[in-house]
Design an enzyme around this catalytic site. Structure first.
Site, mmCIF file in Angstrom:
data_model
loop_
_atom_site.group_PDB
_atom_site.id
_atom_site.type_symbol
_atom_site.label_atom_id
_atom_site.label_comp_id
_atom_site.label_asym_id
_atom_site.label_seq_id
_atom_site.Cartn_x
_atom_site.Cartn_y
_atom_site.Cartn_z
ATOM 1 N N ASP A 33 0.866 -1.180 0.000
ATOM 2 C CA ASP A 33 0.000 0.000 0.000
ATOM 3 C C ASP A 33 0.903 1.232 0.000
ATOM 4 N N ASN A 34 0.508 2.260 -0.755
ATOM 5 C CA ASN A 34 1.321 3.480 -0.761
ATOM 6 C C ASN A 34 0.844 4.486 0.285
ATOM 7 N N ASN A 37 -4.294 6.791 1.095
ATOM 8 C CA ASN A 37 -5.585 7.005 1.749
ATOM 9 C C ASN A 37 -5.739 6.112 2.979
ATOM 10 N N LYS A 86 -11.221 6.071 -5.001
ATOM 11 C CA LYS A 86 -12.636 5.665 -5.031
ATOM 12 C C LYS A 86 -13.655 6.794 -4.928
ATOM 13 N N SER A 126 -17.271 -2.743 -8.661
ATOM 14 C CA SER A 126 -18.293 -1.980 -7.957
ATOM 15 C C SER A 126 -19.609 -2.038 -8.712
ATOM 16 N N TYR A 150 -14.584 7.674 -12.248
ATOM 17 C CA TYR A 150 -14.283 6.569 -11.324
ATOM 18 C C TYR A 150 -14.914 5.273 -11.842
ATOM 19 N N LYS A 154 -13.269 1.584 -13.267
ATOM 20 C CA LYS A 154 -13.594 0.211 -12.826
ATOM 21 C C LYS A 154 -13.984 -0.643 -14.025
ATOM 22 N N PHE A 179 -21.656 -3.786 -3.532
ATOM 23 C CA PHE A 179 -22.710 -2.782 -3.424
ATOM 24 C C PHE A 179 -22.250 -1.719 -2.412
ATOM 25 N N ASN A 199 -18.698 11.764 1.837
ATOM 26 C CA ASN A 199 -19.746 11.805 0.806
ATOM 27 C C ASN A 199 -20.781 10.732 1.057
ATOM 28 N N ASN A 200 -20.367 9.654 1.678
ATOM 29 C CA ASN A 200 -21.244 8.492 1.827
ATOM 30 C C ASN A 200 -22.138 8.623 3.052
ATOM 31 N N GLY A 295 -26.580 12.699 -10.372
ATOM 32 C CA GLY A 295 -25.947 11.409 -10.661
ATOM 33 C C GLY A 295 -26.477 10.258 -9.830
HETATM 34 P P1 NAD Z 1 -9.589 2.710 0.679
HETATM 35 O O1 NAD Z 1 -9.225 4.017 0.087
HETATM 36 O O2 NAD Z 1 -9.877 2.636 2.125
HETATM 37 O O3 NAD Z 1 -8.450 1.623 0.348
HETATM 38 C C1 NAD Z 1 -7.710 1.652 -0.846
HETATM 39 C C2 NAD Z 1 -6.241 1.537 -0.465
HETATM 40 O O4 NAD Z 1 -5.458 1.533 -1.658
HETATM 41 C C3 NAD Z 1 -5.737 2.696 0.393
HETATM 42 O O5 NAD Z 1 -5.114 2.164 1.549
HETATM 43 C C4 NAD Z 1 -4.761 3.429 -0.490
HETATM 44 O O6 NAD Z 1 -3.703 4.003 0.257
HETATM 45 C C5 NAD Z 1 -4.302 2.329 -1.425
HETATM 46 N N1 NAD Z 1 -3.845 2.757 -2.759
HETATM 47 C C6 NAD Z 1 -4.488 3.540 -3.659
HETATM 48 N N2 NAD Z 1 -3.759 3.669 -4.784
HETATM 49 C C7 NAD Z 1 -2.637 2.924 -4.595
HETATM 50 C C8 NAD Z 1 -1.500 2.643 -5.404
HETATM 51 N N3 NAD Z 1 -1.364 3.177 -6.628
HETATM 52 N N4 NAD Z 1 -0.538 1.825 -4.909
HETATM 53 C C9 NAD Z 1 -0.651 1.298 -3.673
HETATM 54 N N5 NAD Z 1 -1.703 1.542 -2.857
HETATM 55 C C10 NAD Z 1 -2.687 2.341 -3.318
HETATM 56 O O7 NAD Z 1 -10.831 2.138 -0.174
HETATM 57 P P2 NAD Z 1 -11.779 0.896 0.113
HETATM 58 O O8 NAD Z 1 -13.122 1.421 0.485
HETATM 59 O O9 NAD Z 1 -11.105 -0.077 1.011
HETATM 60 O O10 NAD Z 1 -11.904 0.320 -1.364
HETATM 61 C C11 NAD Z 1 -11.079 -0.740 -1.814
HETATM 62 C C12 NAD Z 1 -11.406 -1.029 -3.255
HETATM 63 O O11 NAD Z 1 -12.784 -1.356 -3.383
HETATM 64 C C13 NAD Z 1 -11.166 0.156 -4.200
HETATM 65 O O12 NAD Z 1 -10.622 -0.338 -5.398
HETATM 66 C C14 NAD Z 1 -12.557 0.702 -4.445
HETATM 67 O O13 NAD Z 1 -12.678 1.326 -5.685
HETATM 68 C C15 NAD Z 1 -13.404 -0.571 -4.372
HETATM 69 N N6 NAD Z 1 -14.801 -0.308 -3.977
HETATM 70 C C16 NAD Z 1 -15.058 0.363 -2.814
HETATM 71 C C17 NAD Z 1 -16.378 0.638 -2.464
HETATM 72 C C18 NAD Z 1 -16.689 1.406 -1.203
HETATM 73 O O14 NAD Z 1 -17.799 1.913 -1.097
HETATM 74 N N7 NAD Z 1 -15.790 1.494 -0.233
HETATM 75 C C19 NAD Z 1 -17.421 0.209 -3.281
HETATM 76 C C20 NAD Z 1 -17.122 -0.501 -4.436
HETATM 77 C C21 NAD Z 1 -15.798 -0.760 -4.782
HETATM 78 N N1 UFG Z 2 -27.158 10.306 0.916
HETATM 79 C C1 UFG Z 2 -27.807 11.315 1.594
HETATM 80 N N2 UFG Z 2 -27.036 12.174 2.332
HETATM 81 C C2 UFG Z 2 -25.682 12.064 2.416
HETATM 82 C C3 UFG Z 2 -25.035 11.023 1.703
HETATM 83 C C4 UFG Z 2 -25.817 10.168 0.955
HETATM 84 O O1 UFG Z 2 -29.020 11.431 1.540
HETATM 85 O O2 UFG Z 2 -25.047 12.886 3.090
HETATM 86 C C5 UFG Z 2 -27.980 9.339 0.153
HETATM 87 C C6 UFG Z 2 -27.660 9.312 -1.339
HETATM 88 O O3 UFG Z 2 -28.395 10.273 -2.026
HETATM 89 C C7 UFG Z 2 -28.049 7.864 -1.689
HETATM 90 C C8 UFG Z 2 -27.730 7.077 -0.403
HETATM 91 O O4 UFG Z 2 -27.685 8.051 0.627
HETATM 92 O O5 UFG Z 2 -29.437 7.782 -1.907
HETATM 93 C C9 UFG Z 2 -26.391 6.362 -0.462
HETATM 94 O O6 UFG Z 2 -25.372 7.290 -0.825
HETATM 95 P P1 UFG Z 2 -23.814 6.909 -0.720
HETATM 96 O O7 UFG Z 2 -23.061 8.110 -1.170
HETATM 97 O O8 UFG Z 2 -23.510 6.358 0.626
HETATM 98 O O9 UFG Z 2 -23.649 5.695 -1.748
HETATM 99 P P2 UFG Z 2 -23.876 5.646 -3.322
HETATM 100 O O10 UFG Z 2 -24.671 4.422 -3.572
HETATM 101 O O11 UFG Z 2 -24.388 6.899 -3.862
HETATM 102 O O12 UFG Z 2 -22.375 5.508 -3.854
HETATM 103 C C10 UFG Z 2 -21.667 4.301 -3.682
HETATM 104 C C11 UFG Z 2 -20.164 4.552 -3.703
HETATM 105 C C12 UFG Z 2 -19.732 5.001 -5.067
HETATM 106 C C13 UFG Z 2 -20.238 4.065 -6.129
HETATM 107 C C14 UFG Z 2 -21.734 3.921 -6.003
HETATM 108 C C15 UFG Z 2 -22.330 2.960 -6.996
HETATM 109 O O13 UFG Z 2 -19.821 5.531 -2.767
HETATM 110 O O14 UFG Z 2 -18.330 4.976 -5.114
HETATM 111 O O15 UFG Z 2 -22.041 3.432 -4.688
HETATM 112 O O16 UFG Z 2 -21.865 1.689 -6.745
HETATM 113 F F1 UFG Z 2 -19.928 4.567 -7.351
#
Ligand code: NAD
Ligand code: UFG
Length: 338
Positions: A33-34, A37, A86, A126, A150, A154, A179, A199-200, A295
């Site tokens: 890991d770099n 994040n 992400k 994703s 993003y 993927k 999901f 954001n989530n 979106g």
């Molecule tokens: P996160 O940011 O917590 O973990 C990702 C890790 O990758 C971090 O520790 C970061 O430092 C490391 N990283 C990023 N770029 C790098 C690089 N070039 N070299 C080495 N390390 C690197 O994210 P997460 O929530 O654990 O997500 C993990 C994976 O799952 C991601 O690929 C993300 O796109 C995917 N994903 C996440 C979600 C979500 O909601 N969390 C949903 C769908 C898919």
């Molecule tokens: N929401 C709110 N208020 C907030 C945040 C979210 O009402 O402050 C609502 C959104 O409008 C949505 C639901 O909560 O209806 C879930 O939102 P999230 O942002 O938690 O999740 P999303 O499903 O929108 O997004 C996630 C990941 C994205 C990915 C997407 C589709 O964060 O990276 O799922 O897989 F692209």
């Protein structure tokens, strides 16, 4: 040395939970890991849960020399590839960086795997690859389309990995479409640490509960859903982590790849999640209705038949557990900052 799994992005949210499950199941783990994040400290936390620390190499997956060294140093039999950026919003501002890191990084990783003769890969995809779904629950056969850089990154990775597997059947690749991962390890030691304002939804709710924000903004109450608010398939991160072990077993036993959703199959609205949080923690979450977020889709949840049938896996932890565990973790983060 035991058979080792390389986890890229293993100090991150989902990677660290998967490291725990792998180590508890007896695997040796090396993390690359770099830390762009995440924090090094997470490895110590994983060690407190498992009784031993994973091997840790700080470095970037786009560094071919570093990857060659890692493959030469450990008896790696498979890779779980989480490393990536992400944030949908950030991906609009930094599209080139997202493509370089996520797509370029994946290309660099598979090239190193090829050189090392390691052709078993579990990839973090994703539900974002389904874009605006035509219908829910979403089966794996649904059309693929994305609405932001993003998501495009993927889908490009999926395309690259599909191509690789078609061209060379020695490759065994699991494309796991997550999901909405939420919650944290029940120990409260590891969890999601969003940088800046989240954001989530779940991290925003826990931050409102912790007093960091006065109220939750609910983005839209006029969707065609149970109560007008957006519906998602929230999955506990520990269930998700276990899904990776199931996918690894599938690759080992079947000797071929799979593309599969990892979700619960149940849709939960924003207001239902708020109510579940209050029920799990006793804390009221003040909220105000805001306009829809550009979106956003109305409803997104998984068809889970394939995961059940092929992987013999299903999500088990309740929405209440997701809320209670997310809140326990938020308290730890809060205490660390005080
Ligand atoms: P996160 O940011 O917590 O973990 C990702 C890790 O990758 C971090 O520790 C970061 O430092 C490391 N990283 C990023 N770029 C790098 C690089 N070039 N070299 C080495 N390390 C690197 O994210 P997460 O929530 O654990 O997500 C993990 C994976 O799952 C991601 O690929 C993300 O796109 C995917 N994903 C996440 C979600 C979500 O909601 N969390 C949903 C769908 C898919
Ligand atoms: N929401 C709110 N208020 C907030 C945040 C979210 O009402 O402050 C609502 C959104 O409008 C949505 C639901 O909560 O209806 C879930 O939102 P999230 O942002 O938690 O999740 P999303 O499903 O929108 O997004 C996630 C990941 C994205 C990915 C997407 C589709 O964060 O990276 O799922 O897989 F692209």
């Amino acid at each position: 040395m035991k058979n080792t799994i390389l986890i890229t992005g293993g100090t991150g949210y989902i990677g660290s939970h998967t490291a725990v499950e792998l180590m508890l199941a007896g695997w040796d783990v090396v993390v690359v890991d770099n830390l762009c994040n995440s924090e090094r400290l997470t490895m110590e936390r994983v060690a407190s849960i498992c009784g031993q620390a994973p091997h840790f190499v700080q470095g970037d997956i786009r560094d071919a020399v570093l990857l060659d060294k890692v493959f030469a140093s450990y008896p790696i039999s498979a890779v779980m590839h989480f490393a990536g950026l992400k944030s949908v919003g950030e991906s609009w501002q930094q599209a080139a960086h997202y493509l370089d890191n996520n797509v370029g990084g994946t290309a660099c990783l598979v090239a190193a795997m090829e050189r090392a003769g390691v052709r078993r890969l579990v990839f973090s995809s994703s539900a974002t690859v389904y874009g605006q779904p035509d219908a829910v629950p979403i089966p794996e056969s649904a059309p693929l389309r994305t609405t932001n850089p993003y998501g495009r990154s993927k889908l490009l990775c999926e395309d690259m990995l599909r191509e690789l597997q078609t061209a060379d059947n020695r490759w065994q690749i699991a494309l796991l479409r997550y999901f909405n991962p939420v919650g944290a390890h029940a120990s409260g030691l590891i969890g999601e640490k969003p940088s800046g304002v989240p954001n989530n939804l779940m991290p925003y709710i826990t931050q409102v509960a912790a007093g960091k924000h006065p109220f939750l903004r609910v983005f839209g109450d006029d969707y065609p859903t149970v109560d007008g608010t957006g519906v998602r398939d929230y999955i506990h991160v520990v269930d998700l982590a276990k899904g990776h072990l199931a996918a690894l077993r599938y690759l080992e036993q079947e000797g071929k790849g799979i593309t599969v959703n990892l979700g619960t199959g149940s849709g939960v609205s924003v207001l239902q999640l708020v109510a579940a949080f209050t029920q799990a923690t006793g804390i009221q979450i003040p909220y105000q209705i805001f306009p829809r977020r550009p979106g956003d889709v109305a409803s997104c949840y998984a068809a889970t038949d394939l995961a059940r049938e092929a992987l013999d896996w299903r999500a088990k932890l309740s929405v209440g557990a997701m809320c209670a565990d997310a809140w326990r973790w938020e308290n730890l983060v809060k205490n660390m900052q005080e």
